[in-house]
Design an enzyme around this catalytic site. Sequence first.
Site, PDB file in Angstrom:
ATOM      1  N   GLY A 113      -3.537   3.795  17.329  1.00  9.88           N
ATOM      2  CA  GLY A 113      -3.345   2.623  18.184  1.00  9.88           C
ATOM      3  C   GLY A 113      -4.269   1.497  17.781  1.00  9.88           C
ATOM      4  O   GLY A 113      -3.881   0.558  17.097  1.00  9.88           O
ATOM      5  N   ASN A 158      -8.049  -2.511   7.788  1.00  6.75           N
ATOM      6  CA  ASN A 158      -7.314  -1.647   8.709  1.00  6.75           C
ATOM      7  C   ASN A 158      -7.537  -0.156   8.444  1.00  6.75           C
ATOM      8  O   ASN A 158      -7.144   0.675   9.247  1.00  6.75           O
ATOM      9  CB  ASN A 158      -5.826  -1.963   8.616  1.00  6.75           C
ATOM     10  CG  ASN A 158      -5.326  -1.906   7.183  1.00  6.75           C
ATOM     11  OD1 ASN A 158      -6.097  -2.056   6.231  1.00  6.75           O
ATOM     12  ND2 ASN A 158      -4.052  -1.688   7.009  1.00  6.75           N
ATOM     13  N   HIS A 159      -8.128   0.185   7.303  1.00  8.95           N
ATOM     14  CA  HIS A 159      -8.317   1.605   6.976  1.00  8.95           C
ATOM     15  C   HIS A 159      -9.563   2.136   7.689  1.00  8.95           C
ATOM     16  O   HIS A 159     -10.520   1.411   7.882  1.00  8.95           O
ATOM     17  CB  HIS A 159      -8.411   1.779   5.460  1.00  8.95           C
ATOM     18  CG  HIS A 159      -7.153   1.333   4.771  1.00  8.95           C
ATOM     19  ND1 HIS A 159      -7.147   0.526   3.670  1.00  8.95           N
ATOM     20  CD2 HIS A 159      -5.860   1.554   5.087  1.00  8.95           C
ATOM     21  CE1 HIS A 159      -5.897   0.283   3.312  1.00  8.95           C
ATOM     22  NE2 HIS A 159      -5.085   0.892   4.164  1.00  8.95           N
ATOM     23  N   PHE A 160      -9.493   3.399   8.081  1.00  7.54           N
ATOM     24  CA  PHE A 160     -10.610   3.915   8.886  1.00  7.54           C
ATOM     25  C   PHE A 160     -10.728   5.429   8.854  1.00  7.54           C
ATOM     26  O   PHE A 160      -9.786   6.131   8.497  1.00  7.54           O
ATOM     27  CB  PHE A 160     -10.473   3.462  10.349  1.00  7.54           C
ATOM     28  CG  PHE A 160      -9.190   3.903  11.012  1.00  7.54           C
ATOM     29  CD1 PHE A 160      -9.085   5.142  11.615  1.00  7.54           C
ATOM     30  CD2 PHE A 160      -8.068   3.059  11.013  1.00  7.54           C
ATOM     31  CE1 PHE A 160      -7.897   5.549  12.214  1.00  7.54           C
ATOM     32  CE2 PHE A 160      -6.870   3.458  11.615  1.00  7.54           C
ATOM     33  CZ  PHE A 160      -6.782   4.705  12.218  1.00  7.54           C
ATOM     34  N   ASP A 218       0.851  -1.185   0.000  1.00  6.36           N
ATOM     35  CA  ASP A 218       0.000   0.000   0.000  1.00  6.36           C
ATOM     36  C   ASP A 218       0.891   1.240   0.000  1.00  6.36           C
ATOM     37  O   ASP A 218       1.163   1.847   1.045  1.00  6.36           O
ATOM     38  CB  ASP A 218      -0.959  -0.002   1.192  1.00  6.36           C
ATOM     39  CG  ASP A 218      -2.040   1.056   1.039  1.00  6.36           C
ATOM     40  OD1 ASP A 218      -2.028   1.771   0.020  1.00  6.36           O
ATOM     41  OD2 ASP A 218      -2.892   1.165   1.939  1.00  6.36           O
ATOM     42  N   HIS A 232       4.943   3.631  13.567  1.00  9.08           N
ATOM     43  CA  HIS A 232       3.770   4.087  12.796  1.00  9.08           C
ATOM     44  C   HIS A 232       2.439   3.663  13.407  1.00  9.08           C
ATOM     45  O   HIS A 232       1.389   4.046  12.932  1.00  9.08           O
ATOM     46  CB  HIS A 232       3.854   3.582  11.363  1.00  9.08           C
ATOM     47  CG  HIS A 232       3.195   2.247  11.123  1.00  9.08           C
ATOM     48  ND1 HIS A 232       3.531   1.104  11.822  1.00  9.08           N
ATOM     49  CD2 HIS A 232       2.208   1.876  10.284  1.00  9.08           C
ATOM     50  CE1 HIS A 232       2.788   0.101  11.393  1.00  9.08           C
ATOM     51  NE2 HIS A 232       1.977   0.526  10.474  1.00  9.08           N
TER      52      HIS A 232
HETATM   53  P1  5GP Z   1      -1.278  -0.362   9.111  1.00  8.92           P
HETATM   54  O1  5GP Z   1      -1.216   0.719   8.125  1.00  8.92           O
HETATM   55  O2  5GP Z   1       0.054  -0.930   9.431  1.00  8.92           O
HETATM   56  O3  5GP Z   1      -2.266  -1.419   8.765  1.00  8.92           O
HETATM   57  O4  5GP Z   1      -1.909   0.290  10.417  1.00  8.92           O
HETATM   58  C1  5GP Z   1      -1.324   1.301  11.151  1.00  8.92           C
HETATM   59  C2  5GP Z   1      -1.739   1.174  12.580  1.00  8.92           C
HETATM   60  O5  5GP Z   1      -3.081   1.649  12.750  1.00  8.92           O
HETATM   61  C3  5GP Z   1      -1.822  -0.223  13.142  1.00  8.92           C
HETATM   62  O6  5GP Z   1      -0.541  -0.681  13.531  1.00  8.92           O
HETATM   63  C4  5GP Z   1      -2.740  -0.048  14.337  1.00  8.92           C
HETATM   64  O7  5GP Z   1      -1.989   0.238  15.496  1.00  8.92           O
HETATM   65  C5  5GP Z   1      -3.585   1.168  13.990  1.00  8.92           C
HETATM   66  N1  5GP Z   1      -5.023   0.909  13.809  1.00  8.92           N
HETATM   67  C6  5GP Z   1      -5.617  -0.064  13.084  1.00  8.92           C
HETATM   68  N2  5GP Z   1      -6.959   0.076  13.119  1.00  8.92           N
HETATM   69  C7  5GP Z   1      -7.224   1.174  13.871  1.00  8.92           C
HETATM   70  C8  5GP Z   1      -8.431   1.875  14.248  1.00  8.92           C
HETATM   71  O8  5GP Z   1      -9.549   1.508  13.898  1.00  8.92           O
HETATM   72  N3  5GP Z   1      -8.279   2.993  15.005  1.00  8.92           N
HETATM   73  C9  5GP Z   1      -7.061   3.458  15.398  1.00  8.92           C
HETATM   74  N4  5GP Z   1      -7.009   4.574  16.115  1.00  8.92           N
HETATM   75  N5  5GP Z   1      -5.932   2.824  15.065  1.00  8.92           N
HETATM   76  C10 5GP Z   1      -5.993   1.706  14.313  1.00  8.92           C
HETATM   77 MN    MN Z   2      -1.384   2.175   6.938  1.00 15.69          MN
HETATM   78 MN    MN Z   3      -2.879   0.728   4.002  1.00 18.01          MN
END
Ligand code: 5GP
Ligand code: MN
Ligand code: MN
Length: 481
Positions: A379, A203-205, A94, A404
């Site tokens: 987090g 994981n995106h939000f 990504d 990150h």
């Molecule tokens: P990555 O891009 O590596 O998938 O995610 C980055 C970080 O976002 C993850 O390591 C996790 O700590 C955090 N994360 C994942 N889902 C959520 C969410 O719904 N809310 C928040 N505040 N953090 C999240």
């Molecule tokens: Mn990410």
């Molecule tokens: Mn991503």
Amino acid sequence: KTWNLEQVDPWRWKIRRHGAMKTDGLVYATEEMLRAIQEEQALEQVSNVACLPGIVGYSMAMPDIHWGYGFPIGGVAAFSVEEGVVSPGGVGYDINCGVRLMTSHLTLKELGGERIKDLVSALFTNIPSGVGSSRKDMKLKDAELDRVLEQGAAWAVAKGYGDPSDLEKIEEGGCIPWADPSKVSAKARERGRSQLGTLGSGNHFVEVGVVEEVYDPGVAEVFGLHPGGITVFVHTGSRGLGHQVCDDYIRILLKSASKYGIHLPDKQLCCAPVESREGRDYLGAMGAAANFAFANRQMITHWVRETFEQFFGTSAERLGLRLLYDVCHNMAKIEEHTVEGRLRKLCVHRKGATRAFAAGHPAVPPVYRAVGQPVLIPGDMGRYSYVLVGTDRAMAETFGSTCHGAGRVLSRHQAIKSARGRSIAKELEQRGVFVTAAGKATLSEEMPEAYKDVSDVVAVVQGAGISRPVARLKPLGVMKG
Ligand code: 5GP
Ligand code: MN
Ligand code: MN
């Protein structure tokens, strides 16, 4: 397997150079974290990266390290532009996945009771999300897509998504100038065409939260963070376009290794000299995908503002919905750093790692330059997230980089298993967090216990001095992909 691990201090561990390694590995973690890290192949990946030609300084791993494709997630590695390499595995699938945070004049009172539920539902209606989510109303023609890939967030602002003043609050001003759209394949374009302005999955939000605690009032003031103030996170990247660019160039760069006589301890580390044709082509395509991601986050920001405007019946300006900052956490960039007293041009790979430049650095926007770059550390959707600030120590030691996020502790599969028979949504509601998700398995895969406690991760980077906590945020309502 023994790792030749040597403890430096409570926060640092060295992997002594062995085998084909050209430099030491440096892992930021507590002893307890290290135990979990050792169970995966992640430390082997740190050692493997240290074998690549032209590496400068240590092959580093942040405390949110876990296994990734080739390079570990949470990995930082810099290579000399003249003698070193660029690797798609050091950036990740990504490309320019990243986080932005908005602040506001709103307080908890205005989101009391059931209101947060309605607000999250409205966000969910207005922002396309989910696996392969696309926008039927927008299939970009090639010429227009080229402009997105060249201009990034500025393209979105010119189209009316957000304000020109947003641009200075984005890493790189929201545009990688050396992006080369002509290096993006037809297949990647096809995947990106209708996905611009979509959140994606898992994981995106988009997360509405509140400032729960301020650690550094001076810096928090400059960042616009006040206890009780409402904030909004946006986390997404370059969608199918970036994924396809990564895929395309892994295939191409697998051939470069033998062509340029690069020994790969693992095929997933395929790479090319930064200044070779293949290396430049990848960087050009990667920059283009990064610009797509900048435009994507900018559009979603606009819809967040519109949703708040409809919801509160007043303008985004009056709500004070300002962009605090936008950071990239999957990127390779050409940067200048002082190494052993000498200014050097480096290709810095940050994969699941965030740039954390110190006060005074010219790349830090003028409004923040006196205090340092804002660093956004999500987090999980149940506990908390952090805002940090970059430090001189990071400049000296990690090429201005830090962690990150929390990093996963359970695989998606393990998380689904542990969520069986539970209602994650109900559990979260009991903690005061309202969540919606596009994907059926998302809430299970993404439950808070699937991640490390991000405060443990932050304690390490703080202890090591490579960034400093400014504030902690608590989630109130989360829209997951
Ligand atoms: P990555 O891009 O590596 O998938 O995610 C980055 C970080 O976002 C993850 O390591 C996790 O700590 C955090 N994360 C994942 N889902 C959520 C969410 O719904 N809310 C928040 N505040 N953090 C999240
Ligand atoms: Mn990410
Ligand atoms: Mn991503």
